[in-house]
Design an enzyme around this catalytic site. Structure first.
Site, short mmCIF file in Angstrom:
data_model
loop_
_atom_site.label_atom_id
_atom_site.label_comp_id
_atom_site.label_asym_id
_atom_site.label_seq_id
_atom_site.Cartn_x
_atom_site.Cartn_y
_atom_site.Cartn_z
N SER A 140 0.85 -1.19 0.00
CA SER A 140 0.00 0.00 0.00
C SER A 140 0.88 1.24 0.00
O SER A 140 2.06 1.18 0.40
CB SER A 140 -0.89 0.01 1.25
OG SER A 140 -1.53 1.26 1.44
N TYR A 153 -3.23 0.05 10.63
CA TYR A 153 -3.17 -0.30 9.21
C TYR A 153 -1.78 0.01 8.64
O TYR A 153 -1.20 -0.82 7.92
CB TYR A 153 -4.23 0.48 8.44
CG TYR A 153 -4.21 0.23 6.95
CD1 TYR A 153 -4.73 -0.96 6.43
CD2 TYR A 153 -3.69 1.16 6.07
CE1 TYR A 153 -4.71 -1.20 5.07
CE2 TYR A 153 -3.66 0.93 4.70
CZ TYR A 153 -4.18 -0.25 4.21
OH TYR A 153 -4.16 -0.49 2.85
#
Length: 259
Positions: A140, A153
């Site tokens: 990501s 996250y």
């Protein structure tokens, strides 16, 4: 099944995973897919008829990952690429939340975003060694920069970078290991059930498109189909044969900071 390439994809029922199924099928691959529920299975069956090998289950369950690989081999005969793609977001969960909420969310996020990758790769590895295959993980923009999620996250996606480097080194020269870092992409990514976010979807957040536009130098929010090309490159035995330990960012410049 001859020399046709075979790819196995987790998190294949929606978002980037679903678009990966479409793209690899269009590129001529045989595809096996792990999806979360019967609704996602029905969606794939409607679009692809019986062209896919589909397993329904929890990516956190090692037996489910083993089942995915077994059914892939039973149907297609071999495995060339395993794509660890399943993931959840934390909806900007703050460290200032009650510890019980943070702790349970952390465990769930790391179980899906990190441990399930280890599990899937472990299950696929014996078959990948037979074919000198490859692994591609979904990292990501949050693997490289802050702002794309909360600390749970972001920590989970930084962990993926370490996995790529360590496993690429450990498994060379038999198996290549790489990742793609999407960012600024609107998907149906949900959050941890332990925090009550499992029914939420990123794409339904008010103002999400405008927020991403403001964070992205290229000035638009990507769709899943905009970010899948690097996966095809990394999976390719021809174009990707000299690539391992590499993470390709495809984030509209988000990691660079605001323009």
């Amino acid at each position: 099944m001859g020399n046709q390439q075979v790819v196995s994809i987790t998190g294949a029922g929606s978002g980037i995973g679903l678009e990966l199924v479409r793209s690899f099928k269009s590129a001529g691959y045989y595809v096996s897919a792990l999806v979360r529920n019967e609704e996602q299975e029905a969606l794939l069956c409607k679009e692809f008829k019986d062209a896919l090998e589909i397993v329904v289950g929890d990516v956190r369950d090692h037996a489910t990952n083993e089942k995915l690989i077994k059914q892939t081999i039973d149907r297609f005969g071999h495995l060339d690429c395993f794509i660890a793609n399943a993931g959840i977001w934390d909806y900007m969960l703050s460290i200032e939340e009650p510890w019980e909420k943070i702790s349970s969310s952390f465990d769930e996020i790391f179980d899906i975003n990190v441990k399930s990758y280890f599990s899937g790769i472990s299950a696929a590895l014996p078959e990948l060694k037979k074919t000198n295959g490859s692994v591609v993980m979904t990292a990501s923009v949050s693997s490289h920069a802050v702002g794309g999620g909360g600390s749970c996250y972001i920590a989970s996606k930084h962990a993926v970078l370490g996995m790529v480097k360590a496993l690429a080194y450990e498994l060379a020269p038999e198996v290549r290991v790489n990742a793609v870092s999407p960012g600024g992409t609107v998907t149906s990514l949900c959050g941890p059930a332990s925090a009550g976010f499992d029914k939420m979807h990123m794409k339904d957040m008010p103002g999400i498109d405008d927020m991403i536009k403001g964070l992205t130098p290229l000035g638009f929010a990507a769709k899943p189909e905009d970010v899948v090309a690097p996966y095809l490159l990394l999976a390719s035995r021809k174009q990707g044969k000299f690539i391992t330990g590499t993470v390709i960012s495809i984030d509209g410049g988000m990691a660079l900071g605001r323009k």
